[in-house]
Design an enzyme around this catalytic site. Structure first.
Site, PDB file in Angstrom:
ATOM      1  N   ARG A 121      -7.650   3.846  66.517  1.00  0.00           N
ATOM      2  CA  ARG A 121      -6.469   2.973  66.364  1.00  0.00           C
ATOM      3  C   ARG A 121      -5.168   3.779  66.357  1.00  0.00           C
ATOM      4  NH1 ARG A 121      -8.022  -1.485  61.802  1.00  0.00           N
ATOM      5  NH2 ARG A 121      -7.807   0.285  60.373  1.00  0.00           N
ATOM      6  N   LYS A 166     -14.275  -8.240  59.736  1.00  0.00           N
ATOM      7  CA  LYS A 166     -14.503  -9.184  58.636  1.00  0.00           C
ATOM      8  C   LYS A 166     -13.263 -10.046  58.373  1.00  0.00           C
ATOM      9  CE  LYS A 166     -15.144  -7.297  54.604  1.00  0.00           C
ATOM     10  NZ  LYS A 166     -14.068  -7.737  53.696  1.00  0.00           N
ATOM     11  N   ARG A 187     -15.242   6.132  54.211  1.00  0.00           N
ATOM     12  CA  ARG A 187     -15.142   4.686  53.950  1.00  0.00           C
ATOM     13  C   ARG A 187     -16.447   3.978  54.318  1.00  0.00           C
ATOM     14  NH1 ARG A 187     -10.134   3.185  57.453  1.00  0.00           N
ATOM     15  NH2 ARG A 187     -10.475   1.075  56.721  1.00  0.00           N
ATOM     16  N   ARG A 211     -18.181  -6.437  44.754  1.00  0.00           N
ATOM     17  CA  ARG A 211     -18.332  -5.088  45.283  1.00  0.00           C
ATOM     18  C   ARG A 211     -19.474  -4.330  44.621  1.00  0.00           C
ATOM     19  NH1 ARG A 211     -14.213  -3.341  48.567  1.00  0.00           N
ATOM     20  NH2 ARG A 211     -12.292  -4.411  48.092  1.00  0.00           N
TER      21      ARG A 211
END
Ligand SMILES: [Zn+2]
Length: 217
Positions: free
Chosen positions: A129, A15, A173, A90
Site C-alpha cells: 500500500r 473485514k 500484526r 479479541r
C-alpha cells in the site's frame, strides 16, 4: 428477533469493507468497540466516564468497562437491531463475557464469519500500500501500481507508506491476529455456533455475495 454476527479477518482481509457492505445490505449495525468506546466517552455516559479515567491514566480500558459499554449499546441503540461485531471479542475472556451478555439479553448469536486470506497475499496487500499525501489517492505496488514508481498518477506528489504497513510490522500484526483469533474460533465451534470460513481472496463482490448467501440460508 435480532440477528447478531461476529466478523473475524486478519488485517488486509477486507473485514472493514465487507462489514460495512453487509451491515447496509442486511440492515444491521456495526459494532466496533473503538467507535462505541469513543462515542460513550464523548457523550459522557457513566461507562464512558469510567473508560476515560483509564485512558487518562494511560491504561488499557479493562474488560468490565468494555463489556459495560457493549451492554449499553446493545440495550440502547441496538435494542431492536442486529449487530455485526467487528474487532470484538479479541480474547477468550471477552468472548465468554459476550456469551453471557447475549444470553442475558436474549440475543442468540447467529453466526461467526471468518474471512480467510493466505498470508503471502495479505503481506502484498498491506506492505504494497502507498498513498499520496497531496490528493489522497491510494495505490498498491503489486496490484495497482502508479505509472511512475513512487509518484502519484493524479498529482505527481511522492507516495508514502504507513509505518504500520512495513513488512516486519505486517508480519507481526498477522501473527498477533492468528494467536488471538484461533482460540476464539475453537471456542465458538465448541459452543455450537455456526462458524463459516469464507475465501477472502475473491473479489469484494464475490465475498459479499457469499456472505449474504450464507446468512440467508
Ligand atoms: Zn496525488
Amino acid at each position: 428477533m435480532t440477528r447478531d454476527l461476529i466478523l473475524f479477518g486478519p488485517p488486509g482481509a477486507g473485514k472493514g469493507t465487507q462489514g460495512a457492505l453487509l451491515a447496509e445490505r442486511l440492515g444491521l449495525l456495526r459494532l466496533s468497540t473503538g467507535d462505541v468506546l469513543r462515542d460513550a466517552v464523548r457523550r459522557g455516559t457513566a461507562m464512558g466516564r469510567e473508560a476515560q479515567r483509564y485512558m487518562d491514566a494511560g491504561d488499557l480500558v479493562p474488560d468490565d468497562v468494555i463489556i459495560g459499554i457493549v451492554r449499553d449499546y446493545l440495550a440502547g441503540e441496538a435494542a431492536d437491531t442486529g449487530v455485526i461485531f467487528d474487532g470484538f471479542p479479541r480474547t477468550l475472556p471477552q468472548a465468554k463475557r459476550l456469551d453471557d451478555l447475549l444470553e442475558e439479553l436474549n440475543r442468540p448469536l447467529q453466526a461467526v464469519l471468518v474471512l480467510e486470506v493466505e498470508s503471502d497475499v495479505l503481506i502484498k496487500r498491506l506492505s504494497g500500500r502507498r498513498s499520496c499525501a497531496g490528493c489522497g489517492a491510494t495505490y498498491n505496488v503489486y496490484f495497482d501500481p502508479p505509472r511512475e514508481e513512487g509518484l502519484c498518477d493524479r498529482c505527481g506528489a511522492a507516495l508514502s507508506q504507513r509505518a504500520d504497513d512495513d513488512p516486519a510490522t505486517v508480519q507481526r500484526r498477522l501473527a498477533v491476529y492468528a494467536e488471538q483469533t484461533e482460540p476464539l474460533i475453537v471456542h465458538y465451534r465448541k459452543s455450537d455456533t455456526d462458524v463459516h470460513h469464507i475465501d477472502g481472496e475473491q473479489s469484494v463482490d464475490h465475498v459479499q455475495r457469499e456472505l449474504v448467501e450464507l446468512l440467508e440460508e
